[in-house]
Design an enzyme around this catalytic site. Structure first.
Site, mmCIF file in Angstrom:
data_model
loop_
_atom_site.group_PDB
_atom_site.id
_atom_site.type_symbol
_atom_site.label_atom_id
_atom_site.label_comp_id
_atom_site.label_asym_id
_atom_site.label_seq_id
_atom_site.Cartn_x
_atom_site.Cartn_y
_atom_site.Cartn_z
ATOM 1 N N ASP A 8 33.824 40.360 25.476
ATOM 2 C CA ASP A 8 32.613 40.050 24.708
ATOM 3 C C ASP A 8 32.395 41.225 23.747
ATOM 4 O OD1 ASP A 8 31.499 42.104 26.186
ATOM 5 O OD2 ASP A 8 29.841 40.915 26.989
ATOM 6 N N CYS A 65 34.089 43.542 29.299
ATOM 7 C CA CYS A 65 32.732 43.415 28.749
ATOM 8 C C CYS A 65 32.109 44.808 28.800
ATOM 9 C CB CYS A 65 31.917 42.351 29.490
ATOM 10 S SG CYS A 65 31.663 42.634 31.245
ATOM 11 N N THR A 67 30.244 46.287 31.119
ATOM 12 C CA THR A 67 30.420 46.913 32.438
ATOM 13 C C THR A 67 31.643 46.397 33.195
ATOM 14 O OG1 THR A 67 29.086 45.168 33.432
ATOM 15 C CG2 THR A 67 27.916 47.167 32.731
ATOM 16 N N HIS A 98 47.223 45.221 47.627
ATOM 17 C CA HIS A 98 46.478 44.606 48.733
ATOM 18 C C HIS A 98 45.903 43.231 48.407
ATOM 19 C CE1 HIS A 98 45.529 48.664 50.913
ATOM 20 N NE2 HIS A 98 46.744 48.648 50.402
ATOM 21 N N HIS A 134 48.219 41.671 54.399
ATOM 22 C CA HIS A 134 47.619 41.474 53.075
ATOM 23 C C HIS A 134 47.781 40.030 52.612
ATOM 24 C CE1 HIS A 134 46.625 45.592 52.829
ATOM 25 N NE2 HIS A 134 47.885 46.027 52.781
HETATM 26 C C1 RB5 Z 1 26.257 42.733 27.109
HETATM 27 O O1 RB5 Z 1 25.195 43.479 26.632
HETATM 28 C C2 RB5 Z 1 26.545 43.077 28.579
HETATM 29 O O2 RB5 Z 1 25.528 42.556 29.368
HETATM 30 C C3 RB5 Z 1 27.893 42.546 28.995
HETATM 31 O O3 RB5 Z 1 28.875 43.063 28.162
HETATM 32 C C4 RB5 Z 1 28.339 42.872 30.402
HETATM 33 O O4 RB5 Z 1 28.202 44.219 30.680
HETATM 34 C C5 RB5 Z 1 27.790 42.028 31.468
HETATM 35 O O5 RB5 Z 1 28.142 42.160 32.658
#
Ligand code: RB5
Length: 143
Positions: A8, A65, A67, A98, A134
């Protein structure tokens, strides 16, 4: 090995670095986008990448993304997908050995470019251990 990649807006910049790295390593890949910094929903690329892996159109997926969390939650809703959120080299290796993870997720706002490239390198080049315990646990994930 065929790899599918998606991001994203929060992962766009790191995705571009990872794509350049895959090109440098002559890894066959397809980029599902996003293709700019414009805000978009992480869900869309996650489903495209996860479905390509589920259908066997690709061997592995990489999703980025902000995070890595939204990508991992969404990708793991697709049957047969084992998405691992990874920000360190130990986990990159361990999740292949694993969990036989077939999708790697990372946070572009969390991890630096060089460590991300090293994670991708280790993750792509580590085979599943195939050890009985595993294998048993991975099979349980699918039930
Ligand atoms: C976008 O702002 C952010 O929420 C997305 O990239 C991600 O981190 C969501 O888990």
């Amino acid at each position: 090995m065929k790899v599918v990649v998606g991001a994203d807006h929060g992962g766009f910049e790191l995705k571009q670095k990872i794509i350049a790295f895959l090109e440098e390593k002559h890894v066959d890949f397809h980029d599902f986008g996003t293709y700019s910094m414009e805000s978009c929903d992480y869900n869309d690329a996650a489903v495209q990448v996860a479905e390509a892996v589920r259908k066997g159109e690709a061997d592995r997926g990489i999703l980025i993304c902000g995070t890595g969390i939204g990508m991992s939650i969404q990708a793991n809703k697709v049957k047969g997908v084992r998405a691992a959120l990874v920000h360190d080299l130990f986990s990159a290796k361990a999740t292949r050995l694993h969990n036989d993870s077939n999708v790697l997720t990372m946070g572009g706002r969390i991890v630096g470019d060089e460590i991300a490239k090293a994670i991708v390198d280790v993750w792509l080049n580590t085979e599943f251990s195939n050890e009985e315990r595993h294998l048993r646990r991975v099979n349980k994930l699918e039930k």
